[in-house]
Design a protein around this motif. Structure first.
Motif, PDB file in Angstrom:
ATOM      1  N   ILE A   1       0.838  -1.203   0.000  1.00 60.08           N
ATOM      2  CA  ILE A   1       0.000   0.000   0.000  1.00 60.08           C
ATOM      3  C   ILE A   1       0.876   1.256   0.000  1.00 60.08           C
ATOM      4  O   ILE A   1       0.544   2.266  -0.614  1.00 60.08           O
TER       5      ILE A   1
ATOM      6  N   LEU B   1       1.750   3.656  -3.089  1.00 62.85           N
ATOM      7  CA  LEU B   1       0.734   4.598  -3.541  1.00 62.85           C
ATOM      8  C   LEU B   1       0.810   5.877  -2.712  1.00 62.85           C
ATOM      9  O   LEU B   1       0.811   6.991  -3.248  1.00 62.85           O
TER      10      LEU B   1
ATOM     11  N   LEU C   1      -4.656  -3.920 -19.434  1.00 63.90           N
ATOM     12  CA  LEU C   1      -3.687  -3.797 -18.353  1.00 63.90           C
ATOM     13  C   LEU C   1      -2.292  -4.229 -18.800  1.00 63.90           C
ATOM     14  O   LEU C   1      -1.305  -3.504 -18.617  1.00 63.90           O
TER      15      LEU C   1
ATOM     16  N   ASN D   1       0.902  -1.490 -19.475  1.00 64.91           N
ATOM     17  CA  ASN D   1       2.119  -1.587 -18.668  1.00 64.91           C
ATOM     18  C   ASN D   1       3.318  -2.084 -19.456  1.00 64.91           C
ATOM     19  O   ASN D   1       4.426  -2.089 -18.935  1.00 64.91           O
TER      20      ASN D   1
ATOM     21  N   LEU E   1       4.261   9.126 -12.667  1.00 63.04           N
ATOM     22  CA  LEU E   1       3.938   7.747 -12.294  1.00 63.04           C
ATOM     23  C   LEU E   1       2.509   7.647 -11.777  1.00 63.04           C
ATOM     24  O   LEU E   1       1.770   6.735 -12.139  1.00 63.04           O
TER      25      LEU E   1
ATOM     26  N   SER F   1       0.266   7.672 -14.630  1.00 61.34           N
ATOM     27  CA  SER F   1       0.323   6.424 -15.408  1.00 61.34           C
ATOM     28  C   SER F   1      -0.393   5.290 -14.694  1.00 61.34           C
ATOM     29  O   SER F   1      -0.749   4.295 -15.296  1.00 61.34           O
ATOM     30  N   MET F   2      -0.584   5.451 -13.372  1.00 60.89           N
ATOM     31  CA  MET F   2      -1.212   4.383 -12.599  1.00 60.89           C
ATOM     32  C   MET F   2      -2.725   4.513 -12.541  1.00 60.89           C
ATOM     33  O   MET F   2      -3.402   3.622 -12.022  1.00 60.89           O
TER      34      MET F   2
ATOM     35  N   PRO G   1      -4.575   1.493 -14.502  1.00 64.59           N
ATOM     36  CA  PRO G   1      -4.456   0.221 -13.783  1.00 64.59           C
ATOM     37  C   PRO G   1      -5.182   0.219 -12.444  1.00 64.59           C
ATOM     38  O   PRO G   1      -5.830  -0.776 -12.089  1.00 64.59           O
ATOM     39  N   LEU G   2      -5.120   1.340 -11.707  1.00 68.43           N
ATOM     40  CA  LEU G   2      -5.783   1.359 -10.403  1.00 68.43           C
ATOM     41  C   LEU G   2      -7.298   1.324 -10.552  1.00 68.43           C
ATOM     42  O   LEU G   2      -7.989   0.651  -9.781  1.00 68.43           O
TER      43      LEU G   2
ATOM     44  N   PHE H   1      -8.093  -2.094 -11.190  1.00 64.41           N
ATOM     45  CA  PHE H   1      -7.913  -2.862  -9.964  1.00 64.41           C
ATOM     46  C   PHE H   1      -9.114  -2.715  -9.039  1.00 64.41           C
ATOM     47  O   PHE H   1      -9.614  -3.691  -8.493  1.00 64.41           O
ATOM     48  N   PHE H   2      -9.599  -1.479  -8.876  1.00 66.54           N
ATOM     49  CA  PHE H   2     -10.678  -1.264  -7.930  1.00 66.54           C
ATOM     50  C   PHE H   2     -12.024  -1.767  -8.452  1.00 66.54           C
ATOM     51  O   PHE H   2     -12.827  -2.284  -7.705  1.00 66.54           O
TER      52      PHE H   2
ATOM     53  N   GLN I   1     -11.573  -6.093 -10.142  1.00 65.05           N
ATOM     54  CA  GLN I   1     -10.665  -7.029  -9.502  1.00 65.05           C
ATOM     55  C   GLN I   1     -11.115  -8.473  -9.704  1.00 65.05           C
ATOM     56  O   GLN I   1     -10.311  -9.357  -9.964  1.00 65.05           O
TER      57      GLN I   1
ATOM     58  N   LEU J   1     -10.282  -9.657 -13.207  1.00 60.02           N
ATOM     59  CA  LEU J   1      -8.852  -9.894 -13.310  1.00 60.02           C
ATOM     60  C   LEU J   1      -8.496 -11.231 -12.699  1.00 60.02           C
ATOM     61  O   LEU J   1      -7.790 -12.047 -13.296  1.00 60.02           O
TER      62      LEU J   1
ATOM     63  N   LEU K   1      -2.314  -5.870  -5.195  1.00 64.79           N
ATOM     64  CA  LEU K   1      -2.105  -4.532  -5.737  1.00 64.79           C
ATOM     65  C   LEU K   1      -0.879  -4.401  -6.655  1.00 64.79           C
ATOM     66  O   LEU K   1      -0.991  -3.882  -7.762  1.00 64.79           O
TER      67      LEU K   1
ATOM     68  N   VAL L   1      -0.947  -5.191 -10.640  1.00 59.19           N
ATOM     69  CA  VAL L   1      -1.468  -4.337 -11.707  1.00 59.19           C
ATOM     70  C   VAL L   1      -0.508  -3.198 -12.046  1.00 59.19           C
ATOM     71  O   VAL L   1      -0.756  -2.444 -12.975  1.00 59.19           O
TER      72      VAL L   1
ATOM     73  N   SER M   1       2.888  -1.355 -13.398  1.00 61.10           N
ATOM     74  CA  SER M   1       3.892  -1.576 -14.432  1.00 61.10           C
ATOM     75  C   SER M   1       5.266  -1.765 -13.795  1.00 61.10           C
ATOM     76  O   SER M   1       5.572  -1.164 -12.764  1.00 61.10           O
TER      77      SER M   1
ATOM     78  N   VAL N   1       6.815   1.471 -12.989  1.00 62.03           N
ATOM     79  CA  VAL N   1       6.396   2.069 -11.719  1.00 62.03           C
ATOM     80  C   VAL N   1       7.163   1.421 -10.566  1.00 62.03           C
ATOM     81  O   VAL N   1       7.712   2.110  -9.699  1.00 62.03           O
TER      82      VAL N   1
END
Lengths: 292, 316
Positions: free
Chosen positions: A41, A44, A221, A225, A264, A267-268, A271-272, A275-276, A279, A282, B131, B134, B136, B139
């Motif tokens: 975590i 982030l 995804l 990436n 960054l 760029s995330m 994907p985030l 992810f949220f 999920q 995925l 987490l 996902v 790259s 990153v």
């Protein structure tokens, strides 16, 4: 499996652990889990906080909270790193590639699962074998194939390479979803006079919609990436994609941690979001291969 | 993957329309339907996967700079490969990475086991472990570059808890940089392993476990003889995935984190392949590296699978 078995497995219930030694071990295990979770975590938090503070502030306490928030880094990511352009470049490659992959793998999986024809099994076996071929091992001949048709430094070249690289996996994944569609339904549709494409469109696709969503999410995804092929096939600045742009920017400008972090963070975002919100899709996509 | 024999499949439209309605021409067209459906995908795969895979082998016997035509030089590349210190070094690093394969299997397996047993907060942990998957590699690489910087948060943390003596240049010290990179990759891929093991564990036959317990098997015996035995195919699958990952997915991370350094201490074969091909312009030689890479991956995966299979026999 019955609920009883599940309840019987719940050994973590308080009170069931009378012995202190056991409880101590349990706490230790829990702390390991918690530390690991913190380590996943924290990036982030760290990147967000670094993006929103001045570099003097960062140097004072790199791991901590910002003293005051500034959007200076975000602005400079747009002006100096051209992050908007990089994001657009990535989308211009990834979105067409995902759409192409969806169409091609739908048609192919449909043919492989619901039609009988000579060499069907051989074709399936070849697709499965290609899935095990590591992309890094064939980057040079693919570079050559793209070069030979003059598509180097052309987005179309990378789009086609991406589609080819992800196609075996996509066919495999969709086929596993299409296998669940009963053949009788297709027979009925065809008896009613629907052609094969019509049957695919109005009978099969609605039934595999979750599979399609899983497929598109995963492909987006992966390709968003992806780094190596983008680096090799789009070498000029105007077409450069997000990951390559950020990777190269950070190599050249060591001092601008804030700007790199802002880049960054941006760029995330895709994907985030995936992810949220996706999920479960995925997870389903990633475990399909393992459990067959 | 092969289709199971009970796969429901329509006999194709030819059968459906029946001989009464279709002319011979129409039937022939209908029989060609799967071919038309497959053609675009197969054409793309042939052009950009199958042909390149074969071409990689051809290019390995050539001298090619990326501009002029590849020149045939026979086995020279492979001879050079045998006496190439950098290649040997990169390969050694990969073999070190492979040597930690048991850890790479055991860590996600244990975590999945904890989640399966509903450790308090398991939903949150499942979410958290997944987490990094996902994110790259760019990153991850850039983040760890900052996090492990000599003046970064990690050394800050060590100093804050009184372990300042341990603080160092994590990514720039020979002997330490490679283990650091390995830990990062294990951390990064953990989520997939946990996910795969967790869904396999929840698909286990609970009755076998109950039966074993009734028969008086200890927890460890159940774990070893009942659960591990059932999990074996999944563990094999994960082992193969890791072998492939370990040989081919370090490049972007190393490119952004250490650039192979200090010196050549964290360079892996895929990184060396990129460097030779696209920095030094030796695409023919790099193709020989690629061929060697595929051969090594094949043998190592085979070995890993054989070892896991052998262990099953031992249990019996």
């Amino acid at each position: 499996m019955s609920t009883q078995t599940v309840a019987g497995r719940a050994r973590w219930a308080p009170g069931s652990a009378a012995r202190i030694g056991r409880r101590g071990r349990r706490v230790a295990v829990w702390l390991i889990f918690a530390t690991l979770a913190a380590s996943t975590i924290y990036p982030l938090f760290f990147l967000l906080s670094t993006a929103l503070r001045t570099s003097e502030d960062y140097r004072r306490a790199p791991g901590g909270l910002p003293h005051e928030l500034t959007f200076d880094n975000v602005q400079r990511a747009f002006s100096e790193m051209d992050i908007g352009r990089l994001a657009l470049n990535s989308l211009l490659v990834v979105v067409p590639a995902v759409l192409l992959l969806t169409v091609l793998s739908c048609l192919a999986a449909y043919a492989l699962v619901h039609f009988e024809f000579p060499l069907r099994r051989t074709t399936l076996a070849i697709v499965a074998a290609l899935m095990a071929l590591p992309p890094a091992a064939i980057v040079i001949p693919i570079f050559k194939a793209i070069l030979d048709v003059n598509l180097l430094n052309n987005r179309l070249g990378l789009i086609l390479a991406y589609a080819a690289l992800q196609l075996p996996f996509s066919i495999f994944l969709l086929a596993s979803f299409m296998r669940a569609v009963p053949g009788e339904l297709l027979k009925a549709a065809m008896l009613d006079g629907a052609g094969p494409l019509r049957t695919l469109w109005s009978v099969v696709l609605p039934l595999v919609r979750p599979g399609l969503l899983t497929l598109m999410t995963l492909n987006f995804l992966f390709l968003w990436n992806e780094f190596l092929y983008s680096l090799v096939l789009l070498q000029r600045e105007p077409e450069r994609t997000m990951m390559v742009g950020i990777g190269q920017f950070q190599g050249h400008f060591d001092q601008s941690l804030g700007i790199v972090s802002a880049g960054l963070m941006m760029s995330m975002i895709p994907p985030l979001l995936i992810f949220f919100f996706f999920q479960r899709d995925l997870a389903r996509g990633l475990t399909t291969g393992a459990l067959k | 993957m092969t289709a199971s024999p009970d796969t429901p499949s329509v006999g194709g439209p030819a059968q459906v329309r029946g001989p009464a309605r279709g002319t011979r021409l129409r039937r022939a067209a209908a029989r060609a339907t799967p071919l038309f459906l497959l053609a675009p995908a197969l054409a793309l795969l042939a052009w950009l996967m199958v042909f390149p895979a074969a071409d990689a082998v051809r290019l390995a016997f050539t001298d090619w700079d990326g501009f002029s035509d590849p020149k045939w030089i026979g086995l020279d590349n492979f001879k050079d490969l045998l006496s190439d210190d950098r290649f040997t070094q990169a390969l050694t690093h990969n073999l070190i990475i492979i040597a930690v394969l048991p850890i790479w299997i055991a860590v996600p397996y244990s975590l999945a086991w904890g989640l399966h047993r509903k450790i308090p907060g398991w939903r949150f942990f499942r979410f958290a472990f997944f987490l990094p998957v996902v994110l790259s590699p760019v990153v991850i690489g850039v983040y760890y570059g900052m996090f492990l910087d000599p003046n970064g948060p990690f050394n800050g943390l060590l100093r804050a808890i009184g372990l300042g003596g341990l603080a160092r240049e994590w990514t720039n010290e020979p002997g330490i940089a490679l283990p650091v990179v390995i830990v990062i990759v294990i951390w990064w891929t953990l989520g997939i392993g946990v996910l795969i093991f967790l869904s396999a564990l929840s698909n286990l036959d609970g009755e076998l476990e109950d039966a074993a317990r009734v028969d008086g098997a200890s927890r460890w015996q159940i774990q070893r003889h009942v659960i591990f035995w059932q999990m074996r195919p999944v563990i094999q699958f994960w082992a193969i995935i890791i072998v492939i990952l370990s040989f081919t997915s370090f490049f972007p991370l190393i490119y952004t984190l250490t650039e192979g350094g200090p010196g050549f201490a964290t360079a892996t074969v895929d990184f060396y392949l990129y460097q030779e091909a696209f920095d030094n312009g030796n695409l023919g030689y790099a193709s020989a590296v690629a061929v060697a890479l595929v051969v090594v991956i094949g043998s190592v995966s085979g070995l890993a699978v054989a070892l896991l299979r052998g262990r099953r026999k031992a249990i019996r």
